[in-house]
Design an enzyme around this catalytic site. Structure first.
Site, PDB file in Angstrom:
ATOM      1  N   LYS A  88       0.846  -1.190   0.000  1.00 39.84           N
ATOM      2  CA  LYS A  88       0.000   0.000   0.000  1.00 39.84           C
ATOM      3  C   LYS A  88       0.879   1.237   0.000  1.00 39.84           C
ATOM      4  O   LYS A  88       1.903   1.288   0.702  1.00 39.84           O
ATOM      5  CB  LYS A  88      -0.910   0.020   1.237  1.00 39.84           C
ATOM      6  CG  LYS A  88      -1.923  -1.120   1.314  1.00 39.84           C
ATOM      7  CD  LYS A  88      -1.348  -2.304   2.058  1.00 39.84           C
ATOM      8  CE  LYS A  88      -2.319  -3.426   2.302  1.00 39.84           C
ATOM      9  NZ  LYS A  88      -1.604  -4.613   2.864  1.00 39.84           N
ATOM     10  N   ASP A 104       5.647  -4.190  10.221  1.00 41.04           N
ATOM     11  CA  ASP A 104       4.228  -3.776  10.135  1.00 41.04           C
ATOM     12  C   ASP A 104       3.556  -3.847  11.503  1.00 41.04           C
ATOM     13  O   ASP A 104       2.672  -3.043  11.816  1.00 41.04           O
ATOM     14  CB  ASP A 104       3.472  -4.588   9.075  1.00 41.04           C
ATOM     15  CG  ASP A 104       3.504  -6.104   9.294  1.00 41.04           C
ATOM     16  OD1 ASP A 104       4.334  -6.602  10.082  1.00 41.04           O
ATOM     17  OD2 ASP A 104       2.681  -6.786   8.656  1.00 41.04           O
ATOM     18  N   ARG A 105       3.983  -4.766  12.334  1.00 35.48           N
ATOM     19  CA  ARG A 105       3.409  -4.855  13.680  1.00 35.48           C
ATOM     20  C   ARG A 105       3.835  -3.644  14.511  1.00 35.48           C
ATOM     21  O   ARG A 105       3.044  -3.095  15.283  1.00 35.48           O
ATOM     22  CB  ARG A 105       3.857  -6.161  14.359  1.00 35.48           C
ATOM     23  CG  ARG A 105       3.440  -7.410  13.567  1.00 35.48           C
ATOM     24  CD  ARG A 105       3.959  -8.682  14.206  1.00 35.48           C
ATOM     25  NE  ARG A 105       3.379  -8.875  15.543  1.00 35.48           N
ATOM     26  CZ  ARG A 105       3.848  -9.767  16.414  1.00 35.48           C
ATOM     27  NH1 ARG A 105       4.896 -10.529  16.095  1.00 35.48           N
ATOM     28  NH2 ARG A 105       3.277  -9.896  17.586  1.00 35.48           N
ATOM     29  N   THR A 120      -2.366 -11.180   5.506  1.00 34.68           N
ATOM     30  CA  THR A 120      -1.884 -12.517   5.119  1.00 34.68           C
ATOM     31  C   THR A 120      -1.829 -13.394   6.365  1.00 34.68           C
ATOM     32  O   THR A 120      -2.234 -14.553   6.352  1.00 34.68           O
ATOM     33  CB  THR A 120      -0.485 -12.416   4.496  1.00 34.68           C
ATOM     34  OG1 THR A 120      -0.480 -11.347   3.563  1.00 34.68           O
ATOM     35  CG2 THR A 120      -0.089 -13.716   3.830  1.00 34.68           C
ATOM     36  N   THR A 174     -20.649 -27.071   0.212  1.00 31.13           N
ATOM     37  CA  THR A 174     -19.228 -27.079   0.583  1.00 31.13           C
ATOM     38  C   THR A 174     -18.741 -25.650   0.837  1.00 31.13           C
ATOM     39  O   THR A 174     -18.090 -25.371   1.855  1.00 31.13           O
ATOM     40  CB  THR A 174     -18.396 -27.722  -0.550  1.00 31.13           C
ATOM     41  OG1 THR A 174     -18.947 -29.003  -0.846  1.00 31.13           O
ATOM     42  CG2 THR A 174     -16.941 -27.865  -0.150  1.00 31.13           C
TER      43      THR A 174
HETATM   44  N1  LIG Z   1      -8.245  -7.143  -3.608  1.00 33.93           N
HETATM   45  C1  LIG Z   1      -7.745  -7.969  -2.691  1.00 33.93           C
HETATM   46  N2  LIG Z   1      -6.552  -8.575  -2.900  1.00 33.93           N
HETATM   47  C2  LIG Z   1      -6.025  -9.403  -1.991  1.00 33.93           C
HETATM   48  N3  LIG Z   1      -6.617  -9.683  -0.806  1.00 33.93           N
HETATM   49  C3  LIG Z   1      -7.799  -9.111  -0.541  1.00 33.93           C
HETATM   50  C4  LIG Z   1      -8.413  -8.218  -1.453  1.00 33.93           C
HETATM   51  N4  LIG Z   1      -9.571  -7.793  -0.891  1.00 33.93           N
HETATM   52  C5  LIG Z   1      -9.668  -8.394   0.313  1.00 33.93           C
HETATM   53  N5  LIG Z   1      -8.624  -9.202   0.533  1.00 33.93           N
HETATM   54  C6  LIG Z   1      -8.402  -9.982   1.758  1.00 33.93           C
HETATM   55  O1  LIG Z   1      -7.382  -9.295   2.450  1.00 33.93           O
HETATM   56  C7  LIG Z   1      -6.407 -10.200   2.966  1.00 33.93           C
HETATM   57  C8  LIG Z   1      -5.050  -9.592   2.746  1.00 33.93           C
HETATM   58  O2  LIG Z   1      -5.046  -8.400   3.488  1.00 33.93           O
HETATM   59  P1  LIG Z   1      -3.880  -7.364   3.402  1.00 33.93           P
HETATM   60  O3  LIG Z   1      -4.154  -6.438   4.520  1.00 33.93           O
HETATM   61  O4  LIG Z   1      -3.736  -6.803   2.045  1.00 33.93           O
HETATM   62  O5  LIG Z   1      -2.627  -8.322   3.709  1.00 33.93           O
HETATM   63  P2  LIG Z   1      -1.115  -7.924   3.887  1.00 33.93           P
HETATM   64  O6  LIG Z   1      -1.126  -6.653   4.693  1.00 33.93           O
HETATM   65  O7  LIG Z   1      -0.527  -9.082   4.600  1.00 33.93           O
HETATM   66  O8  LIG Z   1      -0.549  -7.724   2.512  1.00 33.93           O
HETATM   67  C9  LIG Z   1      -6.580 -11.505   2.230  1.00 33.93           C
HETATM   68  O9  LIG Z   1      -6.583 -12.502   3.216  1.00 33.93           O
HETATM   69  C10 LIG Z   1      -7.929 -11.405   1.543  1.00 33.93           C
HETATM   70  O10 LIG Z   1      -8.879 -12.249   2.160  1.00 33.93           O
HETATM   71  C1  LIG Z   2       3.587 -11.784  11.052  1.00 35.48           C
HETATM   72  C2  LIG Z   2       3.807 -11.226   9.657  1.00 35.48           C
HETATM   73  C3  LIG Z   2       4.040 -12.376   8.680  1.00 35.48           C
HETATM   74  C4  LIG Z   2       2.534 -10.471   9.234  1.00 35.48           C
HETATM   75  O1  LIG Z   2       2.671 -10.073   7.885  1.00 35.48           O
HETATM   76  P1  LIG Z   2       1.442  -9.603   6.988  1.00 35.48           P
HETATM   77  O2  LIG Z   2       0.281 -10.489   7.267  1.00 35.48           O
HETATM   78  O3  LIG Z   2       1.138  -8.199   7.428  1.00 35.48           O
HETATM   79  O4  LIG Z   2       1.914  -9.628   5.584  1.00 35.48           O
HETATM   80  C5  LIG Z   2       4.978 -10.197   9.653  1.00 35.48           C
HETATM   81  O5  LIG Z   2       4.755  -9.206  10.613  1.00 35.48           O
HETATM   82  C6  LIG Z   2       6.311 -10.872   9.912  1.00 35.48           C
HETATM   83  O6  LIG Z   2       6.901 -11.466   9.030  1.00 35.48           O
HETATM   84  N1  LIG Z   2       6.812 -10.779  11.181  1.00 35.48           N
HETATM   85  C7  LIG Z   2       8.081 -11.305  11.595  1.00 35.48           C
HETATM   86  C8  LIG Z   2       7.952 -12.186  12.785  1.00 35.48           C
HETATM   87  C9  LIG Z   2       7.383 -11.496  14.019  1.00 35.48           C
HETATM   88  O7  LIG Z   2       6.698 -10.486  13.930  1.00 35.48           O
HETATM   89  O8  LIG Z   2       7.649 -12.008  15.131  1.00 35.48           O
HETATM   90  K   LIG Z   3       0.050  -6.011   7.029  1.00 35.91           K
END
Ligand SMILES: Nc1ncnc2c1ncn2[C@@H]1O[C@H](COP(=O)(O)OP(=O)(O)O)[C@@H](O)[C@H]1O
Ligand SMILES: CC(C)(COP(=O)(O)O)[C@@H](O)C(=O)NCCC(=O)O
Ligand SMILES: [K+]
Length: 243
Positions: free
Chosen positions: A14, A98-99, A121, A173
């Protein structure tokens, strides 16, 4: 001064612009696996900024992004970056950036004590004690990680689009899998909030962010706020202290 703020997480990256006053309305998202110099050119074509703050949990992509901005004031957020919080954690270098940004963002917007839940994720929970102290948290699989993996590891289960289930007794399902995901994660979140809150001295404010936050927070009275740009708010806070 205008800061380009980047949240390079595992599913989506983002981008926004921040100033000392707040976040811009412009927000862009790129699937993280597509991050490349060409994609950065396209995404940032109309944007003007003076410095870049990157929050990354994907080292291979962070290297591409850092190289791309080598001519500008650039900082990659880590546990040593001033974000307006203290860290009380044995190995702070382990904590996903990110945390930490979520902790800084929740403190900047809502104060502390707080719990921030990021439904991305992974689903992460981070506890911020009174006086903006990062205490630690929880990592669980994200909803799509869980449902996609279930589909991959079974012969008959499909890939599903997440949505609110009509009933707890699934009649197909897909419905049965939606109940497992949506109602199941609401249960997981309630239980973890309860247990974390018991280990905190004051009642925390509870804020959710991440791609699945709106769907899951609906019907969860425990969650006080959904803040889609919380991570970027934390990255902005770090940028205002850095540049
Ligand atoms: N357009 C999209 N692309 C990908 N994931 C999406 C989208 N809209 C909603 N999601 C949901 O958002 C989650 C990913 O969230 P996001 O905050 O983007 O993850 P990360 O911060 O780890 O990249 C996915 O688990 C999915 O269910
Ligand atoms: C836990 C996470 C995978 C979350 O990542 P995200 O879902 O935001 O992509 C990321 O913060 C990470 O790789 N952390 C390193 C291990 C830790 O926070 O202890
Ligand atoms: K994140």
């Amino acid at each position: 001064m205008r800061f380009l703020l980047i949240d390079n997480s595992n599913t989506r990256t983002k981008f926004t612009i921040g100033t000392r006053d707040g976040l811009d309305n412009w927000l862009a998202q790129v699937p993280t696996k597509e991050i490349s110099p060409t994609e950065l050119d396209k995404t940032l074509i109309d944007q003007q900024f003076d410095a870049v703050m990157l929050c990354s949990v994907v080292p291979e992509k962070a290297a591409i992004i850092a190289q791309y901005f080598s001519e500008l004031p650039f900082h990659q957020l880590d546990y040593k970056t001033d974000m307006g919080i203290h860290i009380d954690y044995p190995k702070p270098e382990q904590i996903g950036a990110d945390r930490l940004a979520n902790a800084a963002g929740v403190h900047a917007l809502y104060g502390s004590p707080a719990i921030v839940i990021d439904l991305g994720t992974a689903v992460t929970f981070d506890a911020i004690g009174a006086n903006a102290t990062y205490l630690g948290g929880v990592i669980a699989p994200g909803l799509a990680s869980m449902t996609d993996n279930l589909s991959k590891r079974t012969a008959l289960l499909p890939k599903i689009e997440l949505a609110e289930p009509a009933n707890a007794i699934g009649k197909s399902t897909t419905e049965a899998m939606l109940v497992g995901a949506v109602f199941g994660y609401r249960g997981l979140i309630k239980e973890i909030i309860k247990k974390i809150t018991r280990e905190m001295t004051e009642k925390p404010i509870i804020v959710a962010t991440g791609g699945d936050a709106t769907l899951i927070a609906e019907g969860l009275p425990e969650i006080d706020h959904v803040s889609p740009t919380l991570t970027l708010e934390g990255v902005r806070r770090a940028a205002t202290l850095q540049f």
